[in-house]
Scaffold this motif. Structure first.
Motif, PDB file in Angstrom:
ATOM      1  N   ALA A 219       7.911   3.030  11.002  1.00  0.00           N
ATOM      2  CA  ALA A 219       9.169   3.720  10.759  1.00  0.00           C
ATOM      3  C   ALA A 219       8.850   5.107  10.239  1.00  0.00           C
ATOM      4  O   ALA A 219       7.783   5.346   9.650  1.00  0.00           O
ATOM      5  CB  ALA A 219      10.019   2.965   9.747  1.00  0.00           C
ATOM      6  N   SER A 220       9.780   6.027  10.462  1.00  0.00           N
ATOM      7  CA  SER A 220       9.555   7.418  10.066  1.00  0.00           C
ATOM      8  C   SER A 220      10.062   7.682   8.663  1.00  0.00           C
ATOM      9  O   SER A 220      11.168   7.270   8.298  1.00  0.00           O
ATOM     10  CB  SER A 220      10.249   8.351  11.059  1.00  0.00           C
ATOM     11  OG  SER A 220      10.090   9.700  10.664  1.00  0.00           O
ATOM     12  N   ASN A 221       9.238   8.365   7.861  1.00  0.00           N
ATOM     13  CA  ASN A 221       9.639   8.795   6.530  1.00  0.00           C
ATOM     14  C   ASN A 221      10.145  10.231   6.629  1.00  0.00           C
ATOM     15  O   ASN A 221       9.365  11.171   6.775  1.00  0.00           O
ATOM     16  CB  ASN A 221       8.467   8.707   5.552  1.00  0.00           C
ATOM     17  CG  ASN A 221       8.880   9.052   4.134  1.00  0.00           C
ATOM     18  OD1 ASN A 221      10.005   9.467   3.878  1.00  0.00           O
ATOM     19  ND2 ASN A 221       7.944   8.877   3.198  1.00  0.00           N
ATOM     20  N   MET A 222      11.462  10.382   6.551  1.00  0.00           N
ATOM     21  CA  MET A 222      12.072  11.704   6.676  1.00  0.00           C
ATOM     22  C   MET A 222      12.287  12.376   5.322  1.00  0.00           C
ATOM     23  O   MET A 222      12.828  13.478   5.255  1.00  0.00           O
ATOM     24  CB  MET A 222      13.410  11.581   7.405  1.00  0.00           C
ATOM     25  CG  MET A 222      13.326  10.899   8.763  1.00  0.00           C
ATOM     26  SD  MET A 222      12.255  11.796   9.918  1.00  0.00           S
ATOM     27  CE  MET A 222      13.265  13.253  10.206  1.00  0.00           C
ATOM     28  N   CYS A 223      11.867  11.710   4.253  1.00  0.00           N
ATOM     29  CA  CYS A 223      12.064  12.265   2.923  1.00  0.00           C
ATOM     30  C   CYS A 223      11.068  13.398   2.645  1.00  0.00           C
ATOM     31  O   CYS A 223       9.969  13.429   3.219  1.00  0.00           O
ATOM     32  CB  CYS A 223      11.900  11.179   1.867  1.00  0.00           C
ATOM     33  SG  CYS A 223      13.188   9.918   1.943  1.00  0.00           S
TER      34      CYS A 223
ATOM     35  N   ARG B 176       0.849  -1.199   0.000  1.00  0.00           N
ATOM     36  CA  ARG B 176       0.000   0.000   0.000  1.00  0.00           C
ATOM     37  C   ARG B 176       0.877   1.238   0.000  1.00  0.00           C
ATOM     38  O   ARG B 176       1.915   1.280   0.661  1.00  0.00           O
ATOM     39  CB  ARG B 176      -0.895   0.023   1.229  1.00  0.00           C
ATOM     40  CG  ARG B 176      -1.900   1.185   1.278  1.00  0.00           C
ATOM     41  CD  ARG B 176      -2.730   1.117   2.550  1.00  0.00           C
ATOM     42  NE  ARG B 176      -1.967   1.575   3.693  1.00  0.00           N
ATOM     43  CZ  ARG B 176      -2.127   2.783   4.273  1.00  0.00           C
ATOM     44  NH1 ARG B 176      -3.020   3.620   3.802  1.00  0.00           N
ATOM     45  NH2 ARG B 176      -1.392   3.117   5.310  1.00  0.00           N
ATOM     46  N   THR B 177       0.460   2.235  -0.769  1.00  0.00           N
ATOM     47  CA  THR B 177       1.137   3.532  -0.738  1.00  0.00           C
ATOM     48  C   THR B 177       0.088   4.641  -0.664  1.00  0.00           C
ATOM     49  O   THR B 177      -1.026   4.490  -1.161  1.00  0.00           O
ATOM     50  CB  THR B 177       2.023   3.762  -1.981  1.00  0.00           C
ATOM     51  OG1 THR B 177       1.206   3.751  -3.152  1.00  0.00           O
ATOM     52  CG2 THR B 177       3.099   2.688  -2.089  1.00  0.00           C
ATOM     53  N   VAL B 178       0.475   5.737  -0.025  1.00  0.00           N
ATOM     54  CA  VAL B 178      -0.384   6.919   0.069  1.00  0.00           C
ATOM     55  C   VAL B 178       0.468   8.133  -0.280  1.00  0.00           C
ATOM     56  O   VAL B 178       1.598   8.273   0.201  1.00  0.00           O
ATOM     57  CB  VAL B 178      -0.975   7.085   1.480  1.00  0.00           C
ATOM     58  CG1 VAL B 178      -1.847   8.337   1.557  1.00  0.00           C
ATOM     59  CG2 VAL B 178      -1.791   5.858   1.879  1.00  0.00           C
ATOM     60  N   SER B 179      -0.084   9.018  -1.111  1.00  0.00           N
ATOM     61  CA  SER B 179       0.616  10.215  -1.542  1.00  0.00           C
ATOM     62  C   SER B 179       1.817   9.834  -2.410  1.00  0.00           C
ATOM     63  O   SER B 179       1.829   8.776  -3.058  1.00  0.00           O
ATOM     64  CB  SER B 179       1.051  11.044  -0.326  1.00  0.00           C
ATOM     65  OG  SER B 179       1.558  12.303  -0.741  1.00  0.00           O
TER      66      SER B 179
ATOM     67  N   LYS C 166       5.635   1.829  -5.823  1.00  0.00           N
ATOM     68  CA  LYS C 166       4.184   1.744  -5.780  1.00  0.00           C
ATOM     69  C   LYS C 166       3.748   0.343  -5.347  1.00  0.00           C
ATOM     70  O   LYS C 166       4.536  -0.602  -5.337  1.00  0.00           O
ATOM     71  CB  LYS C 166       3.594   2.075  -7.154  1.00  0.00           C
ATOM     72  CG  LYS C 166       3.957   3.470  -7.648  1.00  0.00           C
ATOM     73  CD  LYS C 166       3.506   4.550  -6.669  1.00  0.00           C
ATOM     74  CE  LYS C 166       3.891   5.951  -7.161  1.00  0.00           C
ATOM     75  NZ  LYS C 166       3.540   6.988  -6.172  1.00  0.00           N
ATOM     76  N   ALA C 167       2.483   0.210  -5.000  1.00  0.00           N
ATOM     77  CA  ALA C 167       1.938  -1.071  -4.563  1.00  0.00           C
ATOM     78  C   ALA C 167       2.215  -2.142  -5.611  1.00  0.00           C
ATOM     79  O   ALA C 167       2.042  -1.913  -6.816  1.00  0.00           O
ATOM     80  CB  ALA C 167       0.443  -0.945  -4.305  1.00  0.00           C
ATOM     81  N   GLY C 168       2.676  -3.288  -5.147  1.00  0.00           N
ATOM     82  CA  GLY C 168       3.009  -4.389  -6.035  1.00  0.00           C
ATOM     83  C   GLY C 168       4.500  -4.512  -6.288  1.00  0.00           C
ATOM     84  O   GLY C 168       4.954  -5.553  -6.762  1.00  0.00           O
TER      85      GLY C 168
ATOM     86  N   GLY D 155       5.382  10.661   1.931  1.00  0.00           N
ATOM     87  CA  GLY D 155       4.392   9.653   1.594  1.00  0.00           C
ATOM     88  C   GLY D 155       4.377   8.515   2.608  1.00  0.00           C
ATOM     89  O   GLY D 155       5.214   8.429   3.508  1.00  0.00           O
ATOM     90  N   THR D 156       3.397   7.639   2.454  1.00  0.00           N
ATOM     91  CA  THR D 156       3.264   6.460   3.316  1.00  0.00           C
ATOM     92  C   THR D 156       3.421   5.211   2.467  1.00  0.00           C
ATOM     93  O   THR D 156       2.867   5.117   1.363  1.00  0.00           O
ATOM     94  CB  THR D 156       1.889   6.448   4.007  1.00  0.00           C
ATOM     95  OG1 THR D 156       1.823   7.514   4.953  1.00  0.00           O
ATOM     96  CG2 THR D 156       1.649   5.126   4.736  1.00  0.00           C
ATOM     97  N   MET D 157       4.181   4.261   2.984  1.00  0.00           N
ATOM     98  CA  MET D 157       4.398   3.004   2.265  1.00  0.00           C
ATOM     99  C   MET D 157       4.346   1.842   3.241  1.00  0.00           C
ATOM    100  O   MET D 157       5.029   1.852   4.264  1.00  0.00           O
ATOM    101  CB  MET D 157       5.764   3.037   1.567  1.00  0.00           C
ATOM    102  CG  MET D 157       6.039   1.827   0.696  1.00  0.00           C
ATOM    103  SD  MET D 157       7.740   1.826   0.039  1.00  0.00           S
ATOM    104  CE  MET D 157       7.789   3.401  -0.785  1.00  0.00           C
ATOM    105  N   ASP D 158       3.508   0.852   2.954  1.00  0.00           N
ATOM    106  CA  ASP D 158       3.425  -0.357   3.769  1.00  0.00           C
ATOM    107  C   ASP D 158       4.085  -1.503   3.005  1.00  0.00           C
ATOM    108  O   ASP D 158       3.743  -1.753   1.843  1.00  0.00           O
ATOM    109  CB  ASP D 158       1.972  -0.718   4.080  1.00  0.00           C
ATOM    110  CG  ASP D 158       1.291   0.324   4.966  1.00  0.00           C
ATOM    111  OD1 ASP D 158       2.007   1.106   5.608  1.00  0.00           O
ATOM    112  OD2 ASP D 158       0.051   0.348   4.994  1.00  0.00           O
TER     113      ASP D 158
END
Length: 278
Positions: free
Chosen positions: A104-108, A28-31, A36-38, A112-115
């Motif tokens: 985990a923190s996304n400092m970029c 899953r990704t957001v923003s 990307k997902a997959g 965005g959010t990535m699972d």
């Protein structure tokens, strides 16, 4: 589609070669995110990504850490990389876990959010049997059905029928063993007990056992110590082998040994139902 097929082909090759690795999949990704997902990646035990892509430095560190841990305990993990403000809304901090998810923190700058699902793929566990007794032969057959890589070592002259094993060695010297978590059982039934035990304790394994009574093992212990083996090394051997199930027949004794091995094999693991549980 082509890249995905290539990765899954490599997964099949590594599994066939009985090599440890992790398959990481973005679920899953957001923003805005780099992957990307997959998207998938194959990670070696040394942390090398040998194929695929799961994003840049924003996710890589957290995924590699989870991959190392997964290969140690055999459990899959879900890693969620999110910006600090979203972690705060969830009431978690980077490095914490909640409901089975490691955050985990996304400092970029993308924020965005990535699972990412991190799944270890481990070689079949290795069962090494020294001896050609009825218990040994039954143990080999039952273990193969449970997904063990079975090596049976015994003098060829003692084998009346070919055993159901992946590898058959003539004699008790076990060489070029399967590179996986090992379990060793000596079931010689009086034919070469001492030499088989010497070979067994020299094998690095999570479990060593002897099919025989405590009294017989005690007598063999004295002989082996007299031959120069350390008591601490011999005392690693469980005797009699197996759980006390009241087993009588070779098949029942073999089953009790596999039950005991299963306890050791699954120690510290959850029942996940994934391929990591091999």
């Amino acid at each position: 589609m082509g890249v995905h097929v290539e990765i899954m082909d490599l997964v099949a090759q590594l599994k066939a070669a009985e090599q440890s690795f992790v398959l990481a999949t973005v679920v899953r990704t957001v923003s805005v995110t780099a992957a990307k997902a997959g998207a998938k990646a194959i990670i070696r035990p040394d942390g090398t990504i040998v194929a695929g892509w799961i994003g840049g430095g924003c996710a890589r560190g957290a995924v590699l850490k989870a991959a190392r841990e997964a290969l140690i305990d055999g459990e899959p993990r879900m890693v969620s990389v999110q910006p600090e403000n979203l972690l705060a809304e969830l009431g978690v901090k980077a490095g914490e876990s909640k409901d089975g998810v490691r955050f985990a923190s996304n400092m970029c700058p993308s924020k965005g959010t990535m699972d990412i699902f991190v799944e270890p793929v481990l070689p079949h566990p290795s069962l090494i049997i020294l001896g050609a007794s009825p218990v040994a032969l039954s143990l080999a057959a039952q273990a193969r059905q449970l997904g063990y890589h079975v090596t049976l070592a015994a003098p060829a002259s003692d084998l009346i029928v070919p055993p159901d094993a992946d590898v058959i060695l003539d004699g008790f010297e076990a060489k070029n063993l399967h590179q996986a978590r090992r379990f060793v059982v000596v079931s010689t039934q009086g034919k070469g007990d001492e030499i088989a035990l010497k070979m067994a304790v020299a094998i690095d394994a999570a479990y060593h056992a002897f099919v025989g009574s405590k009294r017989k093992m005690a007598a063999l212990r004295d002989k082996l110590i007299a031959d120069g083996l350390e008591a601490a090394v011999i005392d690693r051997v469980k005797a009699p082998a197996g759980l006390d199930l009241g087993a009588i027949t070779p098949e029942e004794i073999a089953m009790s040994i596999l039950a005991e091995i299963t306890i050791e094999r699954r120690r510290g693991q959850r029942s996940t139902g994934s391929i990591a549980g091999r």
